[in-house]
Design a protein around this motif. Sequence first.
Motif, short mmCIF file in Angstrom:
data_model
loop_
_atom_site.label_atom_id
_atom_site.label_comp_id
_atom_site.label_asym_id
_atom_site.label_seq_id
_atom_site.Cartn_x
_atom_site.Cartn_y
_atom_site.Cartn_z
N ASN A 131 0.83 -1.21 0.00
CA ASN A 131 0.00 0.00 0.00
C ASN A 131 0.86 1.26 0.00
OD1 ASN A 131 -2.47 -1.31 -0.12
ND2 ASN A 131 -2.68 -1.42 2.09
N LYS A 136 2.16 1.60 -3.52
CA LYS A 136 1.07 2.02 -4.40
C LYS A 136 0.73 3.50 -4.16
CE LYS A 136 -3.44 0.91 -6.16
NZ LYS A 136 -4.56 0.01 -6.19
N THR A 176 0.89 6.34 -6.90
CA THR A 176 -0.34 7.07 -7.17
C THR A 176 -0.15 8.57 -7.01
OG1 THR A 176 -1.70 5.17 -6.51
CG2 THR A 176 -2.76 7.35 -6.45
N GLN A 185 -6.11 7.87 -12.18
CA GLN A 185 -5.98 6.78 -11.20
C GLN A 185 -5.79 5.44 -11.92
OE1 GLN A 185 -5.84 6.96 -7.69
NE2 GLN A 185 -5.13 4.88 -8.04
N GLU A 186 -6.47 5.29 -13.03
CA GLU A 186 -6.34 4.05 -13.82
C GLU A 186 -4.90 3.86 -14.30
OE1 GLU A 186 -8.42 3.92 -17.65
OE2 GLU A 186 -9.11 1.91 -17.07
N ASP A 240 -2.72 2.96 -11.31
CA ASP A 240 -2.88 1.55 -10.96
C ASP A 240 -2.09 0.66 -11.91
OD1 ASP A 240 -4.59 2.31 -8.90
OD2 ASP A 240 -6.43 1.78 -9.99
N PHE A 300 1.62 0.90 -11.09
CA PHE A 300 1.91 0.11 -9.90
C PHE A 300 2.02 -1.37 -10.28
CE2 PHE A 300 0.10 -2.58 -6.51
CZ PHE A 300 1.11 -2.44 -5.57
N LEU A 301 1.10 -1.85 -11.11
CA LEU A 301 1.16 -3.26 -11.52
C LEU A 301 2.40 -3.56 -12.34
CD1 LEU A 301 -2.60 -3.94 -12.33
CD2 LEU A 301 -1.29 -4.71 -10.34
#
Length: 182
Positions: free
Chosen positions: A126, A129, A133, A143-144, A147, A150-151
């Motif tokens: 977290n 991330k 973010t 945000q997409e 995300d 992050f992946l």
Amino acid sequence: MDSNNDRIQLLDAAEQLFYERGYQTVGMDALREASGLPLKRIYSLFQGKDQIAVAMLQHRDKRWIASLEQHIGHEEDPSDQLLAVFDWLESWLSREGHRGCAWINAFGELGAVSPGVTQAVRDHKNRLKSLITDLAGQAGASQETADAIFLLAEGAMVTAGISGRPDVAIQARRAAQVLLAA
């Protein structure tokens, strides 16, 4: 005896042993030998190996995140800072003896039986991330997109740990660059 020094000495020894050998194969005697602390002292600091594992993951998290933040802090532009995450990862993944992500390894071994380890892993992920973010938001990304980036970072860590190829972080960096430009 200095409690904080003993604690750090034990956590550093635990980190090395757990990372090299895995959590379940390391016993309290190995922790005693590697730390140089008597078992009585170890048990006065922690009730057992599970608590040592949780504290070690938290201890590692502080150093890991601080090192990453220091590295990305050399860049001024948020997009460059975000891409610097992958540069830092490539350097980290290239270290001798790299055996994958310590938190993913811990979760794989102990996540089903240790709520404390599960929480320490989730807290670390977290934090990473959140950092990504925040940087993505400062760079004007959605945000997409944050995300997805992050992946990409997580995927690079897992892939490098399995394949032994730290250059996957550079491939992930290029993909993050494409996402930021879209």
